[in-house]
Design an enzyme around this catalytic site. Structure first.
Site, short mmCIF file in Angstrom:
data_model
loop_
_atom_site.label_atom_id
_atom_site.label_comp_id
_atom_site.label_asym_id
_atom_site.label_seq_id
_atom_site.Cartn_x
_atom_site.Cartn_y
_atom_site.Cartn_z
N ASP A 28 1.32 -15.37 1.14
CA ASP A 28 0.59 -14.14 1.46
C ASP A 28 1.50 -12.95 1.16
OD1 ASP A 28 -1.93 -12.97 2.96
OD2 ASP A 28 -0.20 -12.11 3.99
N TYR B 147 0.38 -2.69 4.37
CA TYR B 147 -0.78 -2.39 3.53
C TYR B 147 -0.83 -0.91 3.15
CZ TYR B 147 -2.66 -7.01 4.62
OH TYR B 147 -2.85 -8.37 4.73
N HIS C 59 -6.66 -20.19 2.33
CA HIS C 59 -5.49 -19.31 2.21
C HIS C 59 -4.29 -19.85 3.00
CE1 HIS C 59 -3.46 -15.44 1.67
NE2 HIS C 59 -3.18 -15.43 2.97
#
Length: 296
Positions: A105, A212, A266
């Site tokens: 990730d 982010y 994921h």
């Protein structure tokens, strides 16, 4: 407790303090495991022991902003260049010039970036469900379906509101994000409680979101292809990232291979620990990435 159970400590790294879990022989090749959002070093609980038993010196940090590591203030503190410098700085603090690198990730994005920007430091890199940073934007512009999968990235850019949503109900939204996007049993109640304790630390959720938010900051493209051995492991049922991102990322590698896991999401290393461990051990202790990328 077995000889490969990890121990934890906090270590100064370039003005920060990183909490690390470590295991394996002191003279083994340094192998750094980088977790993603919204986890901590605990993301590698199934991998640390087997990799250490294979002779690797395994170190899994809480990356900056996470767990018991430092949480510098401000979005620029989470620029991808700063995150990569944490990795080389951690190796320096441990007394290693070169190391092997595994990331999942966001940890995978950082691993790609370290391999791209500091190829003299990385012996080989393994990536789990994470695109190369120079690939994602162009891919998303060509594939609206990926934009829809990544809607939360835009939500995370808002000030304040994402923090309130993620803190509510003892971090219920984050708990649901893990359990609803993974196979049943991938995260136990104990796992979720450990993560929630980390999320409740003062400033933790803002720091996690700043990873982010820093995506909008300018950065230079990677200087060229990755020439060191690279292995990509990809769970095909990832709800956030499309399968083709793996092959697109490998186009930036001269010695790369990919292995797809059709039944995994994921959260690949949680769901397929034995297969992932076998793949990582084979790659990290071998001399090359193996066959050409599987584009099927």
């Amino acid at each position: 407790m077995t000889p490969t159970d990890p121990t934890t400590r906090r270590i100064p790294v370039r003005g920060l303090t990183l909490n690390i879990a470590e295991s394996g022989p002191a003279d083994g090749p340094l192998t750094l495991l980088l977790h993603g959002f919204p986890e901590t070093w605990w993301a590698w609980r199934h991998q640390i022991g087997p990799l250490a038993a294979a002779g690797l010196r395994v170190v899994a940090p809480d990356q900056r902003g996470y767990g018991q590591s430092s949480r510098p203030e401000g979005i620029p503190a989470y620029h991808l260049d700063r995150l990569a410098e944490d990795v080389t700085g951690l190796a320096d603090a441990l007394g290693y010039d070169r190391f092997r690198l595994v990331g999942h990730d966001w940890g995978g994005l950082v691993a790609w970036w370290v391999a791209s920007r500091h190829p003299d430091r990385v012996e080989r890199v393994a990536i789990l469900n994470a695109p190369h940073p120079d690939v994602f934007g162009a891919y998303a512009r060509r594939h609206p379906s990926q934009v829809l999968r990544s809607f939360y990235v835009g939500l995370f850019q808002l000030p304040g509101l994402p923090e309130a949503l993620l803190r509510a109900g003892d971090c219920a939204a984050l708990r649901r994000a893990l359990t609803r996007s993974s196979r049943p049993g991938a995260f136990s109640p104990h796992d979720l409680d450990l993560y929630a304790a980390a999320w409740r630390r003062p400033g933790a959720i803002t720091a996690m979101l700043n990873w982010y938010r820093a995506l909008r900051l300018p950065r230079e493209a990677a200087p060229g292809p990755i020439r060191l051995p690279a292995l990509v492991l990809w769970g095909e049922r990832d709800t956030a990232l499309e399968r083709d991102l793996a092959a697109e990322s490998l186009r930036l590698c001269t010695d790369g291979a990919v292995r797809y896991f059709p039944a995994a999401t994921h959260w690949l290393q949680h769901e397929e620990p034995q297969a992932v461990n076998e793949a990582l051990i084979g790659f990290l202790t071998a001399g090359s990435a193996g066959p050409a990328p599987d584009q099927a």
